[in-house]
Design an enzyme around this catalytic site. Structure first.
Site, PDB file in Angstrom:
ATOM      1  N   CYS A 330      37.786  38.192  50.807  1.00 50.47           N
ATOM      2  CA  CYS A 330      37.829  39.649  50.931  1.00 50.47           C
ATOM      3  C   CYS A 330      36.882  40.143  52.032  1.00 50.47           C
ATOM      4  O   CYS A 330      37.166  39.972  53.210  1.00 50.47           O
ATOM      5  CB  CYS A 330      37.567  40.299  49.579  1.00 50.47           C
ATOM      6  SG  CYS A 330      38.319  41.921  49.454  1.00 50.47           S
ATOM      7  N   HIS A 456      41.179  37.783  46.173  1.00 53.85           N
ATOM      8  CA  HIS A 456      40.130  37.088  45.414  1.00 53.85           C
ATOM      9  C   HIS A 456      40.738  35.921  44.629  1.00 53.85           C
ATOM     10  O   HIS A 456      41.117  36.110  43.465  1.00 53.85           O
ATOM     11  CB  HIS A 456      39.470  38.058  44.433  1.00 53.85           C
ATOM     12  CG  HIS A 456      38.644  39.116  45.086  1.00 53.85           C
ATOM     13  ND1 HIS A 456      37.315  38.942  45.372  1.00 53.85           N
ATOM     14  CD2 HIS A 456      38.965  40.350  45.526  1.00 53.85           C
ATOM     15  CE1 HIS A 456      36.834  40.034  45.950  1.00 53.85           C
ATOM     16  NE2 HIS A 456      37.828  40.904  46.061  1.00 53.85           N
ATOM     17  N   GLU A 458      39.324  33.618  43.215  1.00 53.37           N
ATOM     18  CA  GLU A 458      38.459  33.218  42.091  1.00 53.37           C
ATOM     19  C   GLU A 458      38.911  33.791  40.751  1.00 53.37           C
ATOM     20  O   GLU A 458      38.578  33.251  39.700  1.00 53.37           O
ATOM     21  CB  GLU A 458      37.000  33.604  42.367  1.00 53.37           C
ATOM     22  CG  GLU A 458      36.678  35.099  42.323  1.00 53.37           C
ATOM     23  CD  GLU A 458      36.849  35.802  43.659  1.00 53.37           C
ATOM     24  OE1 GLU A 458      37.639  35.306  44.495  1.00 53.37           O
ATOM     25  OE2 GLU A 458      36.202  36.850  43.874  1.00 53.37           O
TER      26      GLU A 458
END
Ligand code: GLN
Length: 484
Positions: A330, A456, A458
């Site tokens: 990001c 993202h 994650e």
């Protein structure tokens, strides 16, 4: 939501910005949750106020009981008549908090309104360990249970957080003083590995206790895969170092999912990932090597605001020029684009419009069409969006498929006016929105592993199903470590 106050903001597929606990729920149960799984007191109050304004209460006086408590219960009961069998309601905070009173009252009522066998109250308490006298203290639990009972709730099960093993006699004491059965006093001891916790709780009999109370048929769980994973994690002996270069370093929970995802990438590459938290505010062109030289990979995560920005750009330059594996997330991708513009395209004042509104080279900007794109929430692009990956790219090697979906939380985007210049110098756009308008992934073709995403990754990583970008990044870092 300031990361210093809340830690990381976890984003769901449907674009809810939630508490970081929800991320752990997803990682443990491997299910994608939704905005319905995270409800704040503010939302409850907002909804009651809206209903009152719409005249739904016919002018009656609005009170915490019954209006707020009914609203809370409605949220819980909204899962009835769906395919969901059991609703787990976690009330955050501590018994006695003023903020939690209405919530506790609401779940008390749930216990009365539903069948006795359909509700189980699990109370999580802390058992402090006093090292001087080598004893585990039960007093705080006794007091907490007393408070809870004064609010009309008798806990069925106690889950006792402790750093040291809880002696049998303490369990007996807790059972007696807290009015629960001894087999329902469950030790929740600090584990050597976070992911071992469910196995420890199962061994302690939490599953049995819940099934007993809810009258559920007890099935022997098959945890063999999870156990194998834990055993594998415990045996990892080789270690690599990865730096997360960010600005919220005082509270490492701000990068919780990123750090967890790096560990997941380690599990699948048979290495232990040691995560170093590096304050980008301290990095400059002179000291980048001293600070980052020991790491096998550099990750620049997401973020907002301009503090520490220049340090992130220096870290990216260092990774790019020295062939150190780099993953940008990001804001990390946006800064990789800015770094490239400044140092390769020679656009010295290049910046993101977020940090310099007047730059003559806004390589990251807000698009005119942004309003239409951000239909999911405010001015931010939030939640899951599709991305199309170019074949013959590093991104394709990583994901092994052309169409992926990843979660977003940002306002600014790559500026397509610069695309040709970037691509001519080797910073290619290997992933875009299906219509090609939004750049989702950039990678540098003259580097062994330099890749960054506007999303993202994650948020979708699970210990037993790690996110592809993290697997590939850790693999590259491991290879880099071996080549040193
Ligand atoms: N601040 C940047 C934006 O709004 C990046 C956000 C992020 O990293 N999550 O676009």
């Amino acid at each position: 939501m300031s990361p210093y106050e809340h830690g990381e903001v976890f984003v769901t597929d449907d674009g809810a910005e939630t508490d970081l606990d929800l991320g752990h729920y997803e990682r443990f149960i491997d299910e994608n949750l939704t905005r319905r799984s995270s409800i704040s007191s503010g939302q409850i109050y907002q909804s009651v106020i809206n209903k009152e304004r719409e005249g739904k209460y016919l002018g009656k006086t609005i009170q915490v009981i019954p209006h707020i408590t009914n609203e809370i219960k409605e949220n819980i009961y909204s899962f009835e008549n769906t395919d969901i069998d059991v609703v787990i309601v976690e009330l955050g905070g501590t018994i006695g908090d003023i903020e939690g009173l209405a919530l506790v009252e609401a779940i008390r009522q749930v216990g009365l309104e539903k069948e006795e066998h359909d509700v189980a109250y699990i109370h999580v308490t802390l058992l402090p360990y006093i090292s001087g006298s080598n004893e585990v203290k039960s007093k705080p639990t006794q007091h907490s249970v007393k408070d809870l009972q004064s609010m009309g709730i008798k806990p069925d099960i106690l889950v006792c957080r402790a750093d040291e093993k809880i002696p049998e006699e303490i369990k007996e004491k807790l059972a007696l003083f807290c009015n629960v059965r001894k087999e329902d006093v469950i030790q929740n001891i600090t584990a050597d590995n976070l992911y071992a916790v469910p196995l420890l709780l199962e061994k302690e009999g939490l599953g049995d206790a819940v099934c007993r109370k809810l009258n559920l048929r007890k099935k022997e769980p098959d945890n063999s895969k999870w156990e194998a994973m834990i055993n594998k994690i415990r045996k990892l002996d080789k270690e690599i170092n990865i730096a997360i270069v960010g600005k919220y370093m005082k509270l490492q929970d701000s990068y919780l999912s990123v750090a967890e995802s790096l560990r997941h990438g380690g599990f699948s590459n048979n290495v232990k990932v040691k995560v170093g938290f590096v304050d980008s505010g301290k990095i400059n062109s002179e000291n980048a090597k001293d600070i980052l030289g020991e790491y096998d990979g550099i990750l620049v995560p997401g973020g907002f605001g301009n503090r520490g920005i220049e340090g992130k750009i220096e870290a990216i330059k260092y990774a790019r020029e020295n062939n150190i594996p780099f993953l940008g997330i990001c804001l990390g991708m946006q800064m990789a684009v800015v770094e490239f513009a400044r140092n390769v395209l020679n656009l010295k004042d290049a910046n993101s419009a977020e940090f310099d509104k007047n730059t003559s080279n806004p390589v990251i900007h807000i698009m005119e069409t942004q309003k239409a794109i951000t239909k999911k929430g405010g001015t931010m692009r939030l939640g899951s969006y599709p991305c199309k990956i170019k074949k013959n790219s590093l991104a394709y090697k990583v994901y092994k498929e052309e169409n992926i979906n990843e979660r977003h939380r940002h306002r600014f985007e790559y500026n397509n006016d610069y695309k040709e210049r970037f691509e001519n110098e080797g910073l290619i756009c290997s992933g875009t929105s299906p219509d090609g308008n939004l750049v989702e992934i950039v990678e540098y073709t003259k580097h062994p592993f330099f890749i960054a995403g506007q999303f993202h990754p994650e948020f979708k990583s699970r210990p037993d199903r790690p996110a592809p970008l993290f697997v590939a990044f850790v693999k590259a870092a491991k290879e880099y470590n071996q080549s040193k």
